[in-house]
Write a protein that holds these residues in place. Sequence first.
Motif, short mmCIF file in Angstrom:
data_model
loop_
_atom_site.label_atom_id
_atom_site.label_comp_id
_atom_site.label_asym_id
_atom_site.label_seq_id
_atom_site.Cartn_x
_atom_site.Cartn_y
_atom_site.Cartn_z
N VAL A 180 38.32 46.74 59.26
CA VAL A 180 37.68 45.73 58.41
C VAL A 180 38.61 45.37 57.26
O VAL A 180 39.18 46.26 56.61
CB VAL A 180 36.33 46.22 57.85
CG1 VAL A 180 35.63 45.07 57.11
CG2 VAL A 180 35.43 46.77 58.94
N ILE A 181 38.74 44.08 57.02
CA ILE A 181 39.38 43.56 55.81
C ILE A 181 38.27 43.34 54.79
O ILE A 181 37.39 42.50 55.00
CB ILE A 181 40.12 42.24 56.12
CG1 ILE A 181 41.22 42.48 57.16
CG2 ILE A 181 40.69 41.63 54.85
CD1 ILE A 181 41.82 41.19 57.71
N ALA A 182 38.28 44.11 53.71
CA ALA A 182 37.13 44.12 52.80
C ALA A 182 37.58 44.04 51.35
O ALA A 182 38.62 44.59 50.97
CB ALA A 182 36.30 45.39 53.01
N GLY A 183 36.78 43.37 50.53
CA GLY A 183 37.09 43.29 49.10
C GLY A 183 36.33 42.18 48.42
O GLY A 183 35.22 41.82 48.81
N GLY A 184 36.95 41.60 47.40
CA GLY A 184 36.29 40.55 46.64
C GLY A 184 37.28 39.61 46.00
O GLY A 184 38.45 39.95 45.80
N MET A 227 36.23 36.83 30.39
CA MET A 227 36.23 36.27 31.73
C MET A 227 37.62 36.40 32.35
O MET A 227 38.63 36.25 31.66
CB MET A 227 35.81 34.81 31.69
CG MET A 227 35.66 34.17 33.06
SD MET A 227 34.34 34.92 34.02
CE MET A 227 32.92 34.26 33.14
N ALA A 228 37.65 36.68 33.66
CA ALA A 228 38.93 36.83 34.34
C ALA A 228 38.81 36.38 35.79
O ALA A 228 37.71 36.16 36.30
CB ALA A 228 39.41 38.28 34.26
N GLU A 229 39.97 36.27 36.43
CA GLU A 229 40.02 35.90 37.84
C GLU A 229 40.89 36.90 38.58
O GLU A 229 41.69 37.63 37.98
CB GLU A 229 40.62 34.49 38.00
CG GLU A 229 42.06 34.38 37.50
CD GLU A 229 42.65 33.00 37.70
OE1 GLU A 229 41.95 32.10 38.21
OE2 GLU A 229 43.84 32.81 37.34
N GLY A 230 40.72 36.94 39.91
CA GLY A 230 41.55 37.84 40.70
C GLY A 230 40.94 38.11 42.06
O GLY A 230 39.89 37.58 42.42
N ALA A 231 41.63 38.96 42.81
CA ALA A 231 41.16 39.37 44.13
C ALA A 231 41.71 40.74 44.46
O ALA A 231 42.81 41.10 44.05
CB ALA A 231 41.59 38.36 45.19
N GLY A 232 40.91 41.50 45.19
CA GLY A 232 41.35 42.80 45.68
C GLY A 232 40.88 42.97 47.12
O GLY A 232 39.73 42.67 47.44
N ILE A 233 41.77 43.42 47.99
CA ILE A 233 41.45 43.57 49.40
C ILE A 233 41.90 44.95 49.89
O ILE A 233 43.02 45.39 49.60
CB ILE A 233 42.13 42.49 50.26
CG1 ILE A 233 41.62 41.09 49.88
CG2 ILE A 233 41.91 42.76 51.75
CD1 ILE A 233 40.19 40.80 50.27
N LEU A 234 41.03 45.60 50.66
CA LEU A 234 41.35 46.87 51.31
C LEU A 234 41.37 46.67 52.83
O LEU A 234 40.59 45.87 53.36
CB LEU A 234 40.29 47.93 50.99
CG LEU A 234 39.97 48.23 49.54
CD1 LEU A 234 38.90 49.31 49.45
CD2 LEU A 234 41.22 48.64 48.78
N ILE A 235 42.23 47.39 53.50
CA ILE A 235 42.19 47.49 54.96
C ILE A 235 41.57 48.84 55.28
O ILE A 235 42.07 49.89 54.85
CB ILE A 235 43.59 47.39 55.59
CG1 ILE A 235 44.29 46.11 55.14
CG2 ILE A 235 43.49 47.47 57.11
CD1 ILE A 235 43.58 44.83 55.51
N LEU A 236 40.46 48.81 56.01
CA LEU A 236 39.71 50.03 56.33
C LEU A 236 39.70 50.23 57.83
O LEU A 236 39.46 49.29 58.60
CB LEU A 236 38.27 49.90 55.81
CG LEU A 236 38.13 49.67 54.29
CD1 LEU A 236 36.70 49.29 53.94
CD2 LEU A 236 38.55 50.92 53.53
#
Length: 410
Positions: A180-184, A227-236
């Motif tokens: 799963v490719i998971a994050g926000g 307030m901020a912006e960004g993204a984080g992704i995990l490979i599970l």
Amino acid sequence: MRVIVTGMGVVSPIGIGTDQFWSAAVKGISGIKKITSFDASNLRSRIAGEVAGFDPATFLSPKYIEQTDRFTQLALLAADLALEDAGGLGAYAPQRVAISIGSGMGGFATFESSALRKFRNQPVPPFTVPRTMANSAAAWIAIKHRLKGVNLTCSTACSSGANAIGVALDLLRSGRADAVIAGGAEACVLPLTINGFEILHALTTSSNDDPARASRPFAKGRDGFVMAEGAGILILEREEQATRRGAKTYAQLAGYGQACDASHIVMPDMEGQVAAMRGAIDDAGMNADSIDHINAHATSTPLGDIVETRAIKNLFGDRARHIAVNATKSMIGHTVGASAAIGSIATIMALHTGTIHPTINLDEADPECDLDYTANHAQQKHPRTGLCNAFGFGGNNASILFTTLNEGRD
């Protein structure tokens, strides 16, 4: 069956890529600056955590850029980085790779700009709807990488990223996916969004001339988040399959807890936070005495930081004072639906490196915030277990538990 983290990608106000992000975090570098993406002079809060040096043209075609909102572009870059870090997922059938992404606001930049054009009787861009929809980030990751498994989006305000990662854990445990490719992802450093949070008295308005000091979780005199912006992704992946393909491993995703306050749409509630943390610990088959580290939700609001401190003390009792707590938001601000995904990467890196990054701007703690918040300097604590908390509007509380690979249940 164990679920492990085999790749990570982050796009944040303190760095793009895990190495840049983690190096800055350990040094306690702030990514909060005066807003540059629009004229914020008429706002009371004129600072934010913006991602510097982000250029979608360096990794996306003109077609992709035309059809995607900024939050989707941040997610696409973080996913690319995570997949590269994991060595790719070509060992799996495309139908067995799932995607689970969280976003609290979705394509709000497109919504704001298209609404403004409509009010001015100007043509609305043809991709307004697909750019705005919250599931566009997950959809475009699938399209770009030709991944045909389960494709889901969680939208639970500030806990969106945590719930997306928790759903990924459930997908792997249930056998509905092999990876799963998971994050926000979130991109709401925008006039309407900031004004809306200002009206709720949620944002800091006292540090426009000193942005780096603006986000100060647990500190005396704090007056709101940035307030901020960004993204984080995990490979599970499941450990057995990841080992078979020769993947490197960072940590185990061992538990997930979720609970709703059902009490107030915006005010935090201690019982719901306790329930989420306890749920993650129980789900991992562990006990509260096993927790070494907590990456706190800790937005820097006057009430929120106190309630989270009380929740930690309520659940862990006397041991609470011996748990190393920290706040990633002290450096990057609040990335809303991406916050727990980025916080998860900080938690995993604490387990992977033995170092807990500091909570900066904590010169004098609020008297009601009396735990070990890793104030101002990183600490070598070598934690073996770490909770990442995310508590959102709507009373949506989520907590995810990571462990080193020699901890937790099989």
